[in-house]
Design an enzyme around this catalytic site. Structure first.
Site, short mmCIF file in Angstrom:
data_model
loop_
_atom_site.label_atom_id
_atom_site.label_comp_id
_atom_site.label_asym_id
_atom_site.label_seq_id
_atom_site.Cartn_x
_atom_site.Cartn_y
_atom_site.Cartn_z
N LYS A 67 6.46 -3.84 3.51
CA LYS A 67 4.93 -3.93 2.81
C LYS A 67 4.78 -4.04 1.47
O LYS A 67 3.87 -3.41 0.82
CB LYS A 67 4.64 -2.61 3.14
CG LYS A 67 4.64 -1.99 4.62
CD LYS A 67 4.47 -3.06 5.86
CE LYS A 67 3.15 -3.46 6.03
NZ LYS A 67 3.25 -4.70 7.03
N GLY A 69 5.32 -7.46 0.16
CA GLY A 69 4.79 -8.84 0.00
C GLY A 69 5.78 -9.69 0.67
O GLY A 69 5.77 -11.07 0.32
N THR A 70 6.47 -9.41 1.56
CA THR A 70 7.52 -10.00 2.35
C THR A 70 6.99 -11.41 2.90
O THR A 70 7.47 -12.23 2.82
CB THR A 70 7.91 -9.22 3.52
OG1 THR A 70 8.41 -8.03 2.98
CG2 THR A 70 9.33 -9.92 4.21
N TRP A 72 4.13 -12.98 2.14
CA TRP A 72 3.88 -13.95 1.12
C TRP A 72 5.01 -14.59 0.52
O TRP A 72 5.11 -15.96 0.55
CB TRP A 72 3.07 -13.29 -0.07
CG TRP A 72 2.26 -14.12 -1.02
CD1 TRP A 72 1.89 -15.26 -1.14
CD2 TRP A 72 1.83 -13.28 -2.16
NE1 TRP A 72 1.42 -15.50 -2.06
CE2 TRP A 72 1.24 -14.38 -2.92
CE3 TRP A 72 1.89 -12.19 -2.82
CZ2 TRP A 72 0.69 -14.44 -3.99
CZ3 TRP A 72 1.40 -11.91 -4.11
CH2 TRP A 72 0.76 -12.94 -4.66
N HIS A 134 15.34 -6.71 4.97
CA HIS A 134 15.12 -5.55 4.49
C HIS A 134 16.26 -4.82 3.89
O HIS A 134 16.24 -3.72 3.50
CB HIS A 134 13.97 -4.61 5.21
CG HIS A 134 12.92 -5.17 5.63
ND1 HIS A 134 11.96 -5.76 4.52
CD2 HIS A 134 11.90 -5.36 6.58
CE1 HIS A 134 10.77 -5.92 4.89
NE2 HIS A 134 10.87 -5.65 6.03
N ARG A 156 7.03 -3.45 -4.68
CA ARG A 156 5.38 -3.33 -5.30
C ARG A 156 5.49 -2.03 -5.79
O ARG A 156 6.30 -0.99 -5.23
CB ARG A 156 4.71 -3.62 -3.79
CG ARG A 156 3.14 -3.50 -3.95
CD ARG A 156 2.70 -3.80 -2.52
NE ARG A 156 1.20 -3.97 -2.56
CZ ARG A 156 0.64 -4.04 -1.37
NH1 ARG A 156 0.91 -4.11 -0.23
NH2 ARG A 156 -0.74 -4.17 -1.73
N LYS A 289 -5.56 -6.23 2.97
CA LYS A 289 -6.65 -6.32 1.83
C LYS A 289 -5.90 -7.19 1.04
O LYS A 289 -6.72 -8.22 0.01
CB LYS A 289 -6.90 -5.25 1.18
CG LYS A 289 -7.84 -4.43 2.06
CD LYS A 289 -8.65 -3.58 0.92
CE LYS A 289 -9.62 -2.59 1.92
NZ LYS A 289 -9.96 -1.49 0.94
N GLY A 290 -4.58 -7.17 0.75
CA GLY A 290 -3.71 -8.09 -0.42
C GLY A 290 -4.24 -7.74 -1.66
O GLY A 290 -4.21 -8.93 -2.67
P1 PAP Z 1 6.18 -6.49 6.26
O1 PAP Z 1 6.95 -5.64 5.51
O2 PAP Z 1 5.54 -5.83 7.46
O3 PAP Z 1 6.73 -8.01 6.40
P2 PAP Z 1 4.67 -7.35 3.94
O4 PAP Z 1 4.51 -8.70 4.16
O5 PAP Z 1 5.91 -6.98 2.98
O6 PAP Z 1 4.85 -6.48 5.34
O7 PAP Z 1 3.33 -6.71 3.25
C1 PAP Z 1 2.17 -6.67 3.76
C2 PAP Z 1 1.29 -6.40 2.79
O8 PAP Z 1 1.29 -7.87 1.95
C3 PAP Z 1 -0.16 -6.13 3.01
O9 PAP Z 1 -0.97 -5.60 1.89
P3 PAP Z 1 -2.00 -4.54 1.90
O10 PAP Z 1 -1.76 -3.58 3.24
O11 PAP Z 1 -2.20 -3.82 0.72
O12 PAP Z 1 -3.23 -5.42 2.14
C4 PAP Z 1 -0.73 -7.64 3.10
O13 PAP Z 1 -1.81 -7.64 3.25
C5 PAP Z 1 -0.25 -8.23 2.00
N1 PAP Z 1 -0.01 -9.90 2.08
C6 PAP Z 1 0.18 -10.61 3.28
N2 PAP Z 1 0.29 -11.79 3.14
C7 PAP Z 1 -0.05 -11.88 1.76
C8 PAP Z 1 -0.58 -13.08 0.75
N3 PAP Z 1 -0.22 -14.38 1.44
N4 PAP Z 1 -0.82 -12.84 -0.40
C9 PAP Z 1 -0.97 -11.41 -0.85
N5 PAP Z 1 -0.77 -10.41 -0.21
C10 PAP Z 1 -0.11 -10.79 1.25
#
Ligand code: PAP
Length: 326
Positions: A67, A69-70, A72, A134, A156, A289-290
């Site tokens: 959680k 930014g993986t 992304w 991870h 993060r 929300k990102g």
């Molecule tokens: P994972 O560990 O399940 O793979 P991961 O992708 O690391 O999850 O984290 C998800 C977070 O990245 C989410 O944050 P939020 O809950 O605070 O919104 C997700 O919205 C955010 N995220 C996913 N894709 C992107 C992107 N392209 N740019 C920026 N943030 C992103």
């Protein structure tokens, strides 16, 4: 007489039975293995990954705190590395596949019984191969540590990571999460009890390695990537020994990659709006929300105090700090 595979499975089952256990939240069952809380469902995958993965010097590993930014960073890394193979923005694989499908987690890849088939598939993949993990640094397979492959790491600020994880867990495990309040879940988080936690140890492991071996590990933070993605896309490309040429820069290649991997673009792609991924969770839950700083909508003053204290205890003096607002 028992086969080698049978004996191995028996030993792994016994090892798993002997490990301390806890109830998780996004991952329901956790076992304490090599100092980290391994989701029990991936225990076999982690062991096989450690035992069998053969790193190549050209491999790129996207290592992350869950959680943080993986999704992304996997997309950005894939797009940067493969920008000559997939130069058209109309038929780029990221438009039709989720980045987790293009950059698979090695602990999931190895969650199989037939290792030989998996190994031959992996050895035939187009190079450079890009994988995710991870798994904390000390528990990475020897073959990664001893090869020249590069590791791009992201974490993060723990406030936003916690909220993102808490909401994700509620979406994918609504029944078991009903038993836990957000305060109780934060208690667990601060004790390090979550998949691949303690988060502090995870971050410090890669942090120390990035300082000791800056050419091997690039340490990134979600907040910094959000603040200046252009700078970090160039930084990642340089780190991976494929810097952008002046011609690429003036042709807008960097901007195209940034747009392709942006939150809005990825969230609204058909491939990410529907369908399931890995343990059957819906892909749409990867995009919420990102934003940086959304935690303020969930934390009470007592929770702020609890997490701030824990961070001071665990990270104080390490030189590792985070921005918590945009
Ligand atoms: P994972 O560990 O399940 O793979 P991961 O992708 O690391 O999850 O984290 C998800 C977070 O990245 C989410 O944050 P939020 O809950 O605070 O919104 C997700 O919205 C955010 N995220 C996913 N894709 C992107 C992107 N392209 N740019 C920026 N943030 C992103």
């Amino acid at each position: 007489m028992a086969s080698t595979e049978g004996l191995q499975a028996y030993e792994e089952d016994n090892l798993l039975l002997s490990l301390p256990k806890e109830k998780g939240w996004a991952a329901r069952h956790l076992c304490l293995f090599q100092g980290f809380w391994c989701p029990s469902a991936f225990f076999q995958g982690v062991i096989n990954f450690q035992k069998h993965f053969q790193a190549k010097g050209s491999d790129v590993i996207v290592a992350t705190v869950p959680k943080s930014g993986t999704t992304w960073l996997k997309a950005l890394t894939f797009a940067i590395i493969n920008r000559q193979r997939f130069s058209s923005s109309h038929n780029h694989p990221l438009l039709t596949s989720n980045s987790h499908e293009l950059v698979p987690f090695l602990e999931f890849v190895f969650h199989v019984d037939n290792i030989q088939d998996k190994l031959s598939h992996l050895s035939n993949m187009t190079e450079p191969r890009v994988f995710g993990t991870h798994v904390p640094f000390p528990s990475l397979p020897k073959s990664i540590k001893e090869s020249n492959c590069k590791i791009v790491y992201i974490c993060r600020n723990p406030f936003d990571t916690f909220v993102s994880h808490w909401i994700f867990a509620n979406k994918i495990n609504p029944h078991s999460m009903h038993e836990l309040t957000i305060e109780e879940t934060l208690e667990k988080y601060c004790k390090g009890i979550l998949g691949f936690g303690p988060t502090w140890e995870h971050m410090l492991g890669y942090w120390k390695e990035s300082i000791a071996n800056p050419n091997r590990v690039l340490f990134l933070k979600y907040e910094e990537l959000k603040e200046d993605v252009n700078f970090y896309v160039k930084r990642v490309a340089e780190f991976l020994d494929c810097p952008f040429t002046e011609e690429e820069e003036s042709n807008g290649v960097i901007e195209n990659i940034i747009n392709l991997c942006s939150f809005e673009k990825m969230k609204n792609l058909e491939v990410n709006k529907s369908g399931t991924f890995d343990r059957n969770f819906e892909k749409k839950h990867l995009f919420r929300k990102g934003k940086v700083g959304d935690w303020v909508n969930y934390f009470s003053p007592a929770m702020i105090e609890k997490l701030s204290k824990t961070m001071e205890e665990k990270l104080g003096g390490s030189g590792l700090s985070f921005k918590t607002s945009s």
